[in-house]
Design an enzyme around this catalytic site. Sequence first.
Site, PDB file in Angstrom:
ATOM      1  N   LYS B  44       0.819  -1.220   0.000  1.00  0.00           N
ATOM      2  CA  LYS B  44       0.000   0.000   0.000  1.00  0.00           C
ATOM      3  C   LYS B  44       0.851   1.267   0.000  1.00  0.00           C
ATOM      4  O   LYS B  44       0.670   2.162  -0.824  1.00  0.00           O
ATOM      5  CB  LYS B  44      -0.912   0.033   1.247  1.00  0.00           C
ATOM      6  CG  LYS B  44      -1.858  -1.129   1.390  1.00  0.00           C
ATOM      7  CD  LYS B  44      -2.680  -1.029   2.660  1.00  0.00           C
ATOM      8  CE  LYS B  44      -1.863  -1.099   3.940  1.00  0.00           C
ATOM      9  NZ  LYS B  44      -1.086  -2.369   4.112  1.00  0.00           N
ATOM     10  N   SER B 112      -6.637  -0.714   7.347  1.00  0.00           N
ATOM     11  CA  SER B 112      -8.082  -0.439   7.452  1.00  0.00           C
ATOM     12  C   SER B 112      -8.895  -1.701   7.174  1.00  0.00           C
ATOM     13  O   SER B 112      -9.597  -1.776   6.149  1.00  0.00           O
ATOM     14  CB  SER B 112      -8.481   0.715   6.521  1.00  0.00           C
ATOM     15  OG  SER B 112      -7.977   0.567   5.204  1.00  0.00           O
TER      16      SER B 112
END
Lengths: 209, 209
Positions: B44, B112
């Site tokens: 990410k 998340s």
Amino acid sequence: MTNKPSKSQNTVWHHATVTRERHEQLNGHRGIVVWFTGLSGAGKSTIAHEVEERLHRLGCRTFVFDGDNVRHGLCSDLGFSVEDRTENIRRIGEMTKLFVGAGVIALTAFISPYRRDRERVRQLVGDKDFIEVYTRCPIEICESRDTKGLYQRARAGEIQDFTGISSPYEPPEQPELIIDTSLESLERCAERVVVLLQQRGVMITPKGN
Amino acid sequence: MTNKPSKSQNTVWHHATVTRERHEQLNGHRGIVVWFTGLSGAGKSTIAHEVEERLHRLGCRTFVFDGDNVRHGLCSDLGFSVEDRTENIRRIGEMTKLFVGAGVIALTAFISPYRRDRERVRQLVGDKDFIEVYTRCPIEICESRDTKGLYQRARAGEIQDFTGISSPYEPPEQPELIIDTSLESLERCAERVVVLLQQRGVMITPKGN
């Protein structure tokens, strides 16, 4: 997927190459926090927005933080006790530090009544990136303005811990700038802030000049 | 002070004149959140930084949020329980919303893991300003990369609530984009994100063209 798989062990792990300096070069100015502090009704938010308007016309990247966009958002879980005010200011400080990292001129308009809380933000952001603007105004005049009707409600006991009425305000001892909205026009106050930023070298002179 | 005093009752109370639209016009692109979600080690942060590099070269105003600059700062009081993860994502969401308001392309790189938390951010920021990028990668590959040694520590029981090991990860059901870092190169993944932003009209065509 026509590309070859990049095996995990071969992956080049890039990290932040777009540094603060590159953001600032792109913007043509440094990132910095301009922290307005003062009583409710002293004019913090008004001056901050006027300063933003002037900076924007100069091509600067800016953002104004005030109760409207922070108290209802990031800090919606916090009240006005000493602890909550401290946490409120801490979060705002952390957030403005990120805006500074993005090369933005962050203008904050919060009462921020406690000296200690403001000093913590100064230490967090760094002395050279923090300009404290004491937005001074006698409480009688703030109260006579009472644009939001808050003083009236505080006097009536409908608002607890109201700064200047039932909660203390600690003025800055060595702010970078003092403006007095009971003595100076809005335009003059905003101009003095912009001039200070220019004097502090916030605008980057294009290379080769 | 050579200016005339501005009596409180005469003060013109300016408010936000530099709107989001004006920030965006100055920047030449819209503000938007690009939300990378996926396991630790999926790539990410690496992809987010590569996308930022490409956008910066196109003249865009960007900022990458990741554990390094948020977990130690704004969310330094939070751990990894369900409640704390939810509050962590809530604050990040509120913060990115302000960056969008400043006309910045905010790239976030957080595991998340909970769908509900991500959906809340989407609702907060608004559907048209939120691009969810599922950064997919089999956990075996993430674990074999283990760039920070976290999986090893999680397997040894030294880290509690570690996503994929001792805490769940809920993949997005309808992300705007899926990239797979076990199948596609870093460059290809980053390119696909930039192309999506262009397709979504994030770059503003200069007036008159």
